[in-house]
Design a protein around this motif. Structure first.
Motif, PDB file in Angstrom:
ATOM      1  N   GLU A  45       0.840  -1.190   0.000  1.00 53.43           N
ATOM      2  CA  GLU A  45       0.000   0.000   0.000  1.00 53.43           C
ATOM      3  C   GLU A  45       0.877   1.242   0.000  1.00 53.43           C
ATOM      4  N   HIS A  46       0.442   2.273  -0.720  1.00 52.99           N
ATOM      5  CA  HIS A  46       1.245   3.491  -0.783  1.00 52.99           C
ATOM      6  C   HIS A  46       1.255   4.168   0.585  1.00 52.99           C
ATOM      7  N   ALA A  47       2.413   4.674   0.961  1.00 53.29           N
ATOM      8  CA  ALA A  47       2.565   5.334   2.262  1.00 53.29           C
ATOM      9  C   ALA A  47       2.063   6.771   2.183  1.00 53.29           C
ATOM     10  N   HIS A  48       1.131   7.109   3.055  1.00 52.98           N
ATOM     11  CA  HIS A  48       0.569   8.461   3.080  1.00 52.98           C
ATOM     12  C   HIS A  48       0.818   9.176   4.404  1.00 52.98           C
ATOM     13  N   LEU A  86       8.097   7.513   2.946  1.00 56.23           N
ATOM     14  CA  LEU A  86       7.663   8.875   2.631  1.00 56.23           C
ATOM     15  C   LEU A  86       8.740   9.633   1.867  1.00 56.23           C
ATOM     16  N   LEU A  87       9.987   9.486   2.289  1.00 53.92           N
ATOM     17  CA  LEU A  87      11.074  10.198   1.623  1.00 53.92           C
ATOM     18  C   LEU A  87      11.229   9.759   0.176  1.00 53.92           C
ATOM     19  N   LYS A  88      10.940   8.478  -0.080  1.00 58.36           N
ATOM     20  CA  LYS A  88      11.071   7.952  -1.442  1.00 58.36           C
ATOM     21  C   LYS A  88       9.734   7.935  -2.192  1.00 58.36           C
ATOM     22  N   ASN A  89       8.658   8.359  -1.521  1.00 59.94           N
ATOM     23  CA  ASN A  89       7.328   8.410  -2.135  1.00 59.94           C
ATOM     24  C   ASN A  89       6.981   7.064  -2.777  1.00 59.94           C
ATOM     25  N   PRO A 108       0.318  13.183   8.358  1.00 55.45           N
ATOM     26  CA  PRO A 108       0.181  13.111   6.902  1.00 55.45           C
ATOM     27  C   PRO A 108       1.474  13.472   6.174  1.00 55.45           C
ATOM     28  N   ASP A 109       1.638  12.873   4.997  1.00 56.88           N
ATOM     29  CA  ASP A 109       2.865  13.108   4.234  1.00 56.88           C
ATOM     30  C   ASP A 109       3.063  14.582   3.895  1.00 56.88           C
ATOM     31  N   GLN A 110       1.969  15.322   3.648  1.00 58.22           N
ATOM     32  CA  GLN A 110       2.112  16.743   3.341  1.00 58.22           C
ATOM     33  C   GLN A 110       2.721  17.505   4.514  1.00 58.22           C
TER      34      GLN A 110
END
Length: 224
Positions: A45-48, A86-89, A108-110
């Protein structure tokens, strides 16, 4: 408990932020409660969000289609993880599972990236955490291949008391013998034998559902 109080207790980096940064973190962070055995994050799953353990204990693990599972690390209250994704998205490369009733904070990633752009102390904290995590995994590779089960349990427990990764006010941790077995990748019975040996060596004290570490450096050196 107020969100600020929860972050003060569970996030060593929070106090490094200025007032504006703390206010945004308090506004954006969320806390979710999970029962024992629940899947918190799934591999692929994508990391958010950046994950923090507010209370409880989690296991980070990987598995394959045959059902084999390998535990990578345990994370107690006060630990944060997932910054690499997160750093590598990118997508998570592991599962995150609650070993007991656990509360997880999600930044949150933002907001995570906003702090990276504005806070030198936050960046320095992350650098120290990443460096310590690399050392942890090098040590785990060594212990898995070279050490006997008793020493693996000692190293596994020492990791949970790492003052840089998991800041704690004391040397007591709520953890059962079964949970120790999960993290050290041995049976509950074998974990019980190892804990008895470590207690006889006066490195720790076994309590009901908990452990009190008496000699952290001794745990790190055990079996060398």
């Amino acid at each position: 408990m107020l969100m600020k109080d929860s972050l003060q207790d569970a996030a060593a980096w929070f106090k490094l932020l200025d007032g504006e940064q703390q206010e945004r973190v308090q506004r954006d962070v969320s806390i979710t409660h999970y029962p024992a055995g629940a899947m918190i994050e799934r591999k692929g799953e994508h990391a958010h969000a950046w994950l923090g353990v507010v209370s409880g204990l989690i296991k980070v693990s990987v598995g394959n289609s045959d059902g084999k599972v390998a535990s990578l690390m345990g994370v107690p209250a006060g630990g944060w993880l997932g910054e690499g994704s997160l750093l590598k998205n990118e997508a998570r490369k592991y599962d995150v599972v609650a070993l007991r009733n656990t509360s997880i904070a999600r930044l949150p990633d933002q907001t995570f990236n906003w702090l990276l752009d504005r806070s030198i102390p936050f960046n320095r904290y992350l650098l120290h955490q990443l460096n310590e995590r690399v050392g942890q995994f090098v040590g785990k590779a060594e212990s898995d291949r070279l050490l006997a089960p008793d020493a693996r349990v000692a190293r596994c427990l020492a990791e949970l008391f790492n003052p840089l990764l998991y800041p704690s006010r004391n040397m007591r941790l709520d953890i059962t013998q079964e949970e120790v077995g999960y993290l050290a990748r041995i049976s509950r019975q074998r974990a019980n034998q190892a804990l008895s040996k470590l207690e006889s060596a006066q490195l720790l004290k076994v309590e009901y559902g908990a452990l009190q570490v008496l000699d952290l450096e001794g745990l790190k050196r055990y079996g060398q």
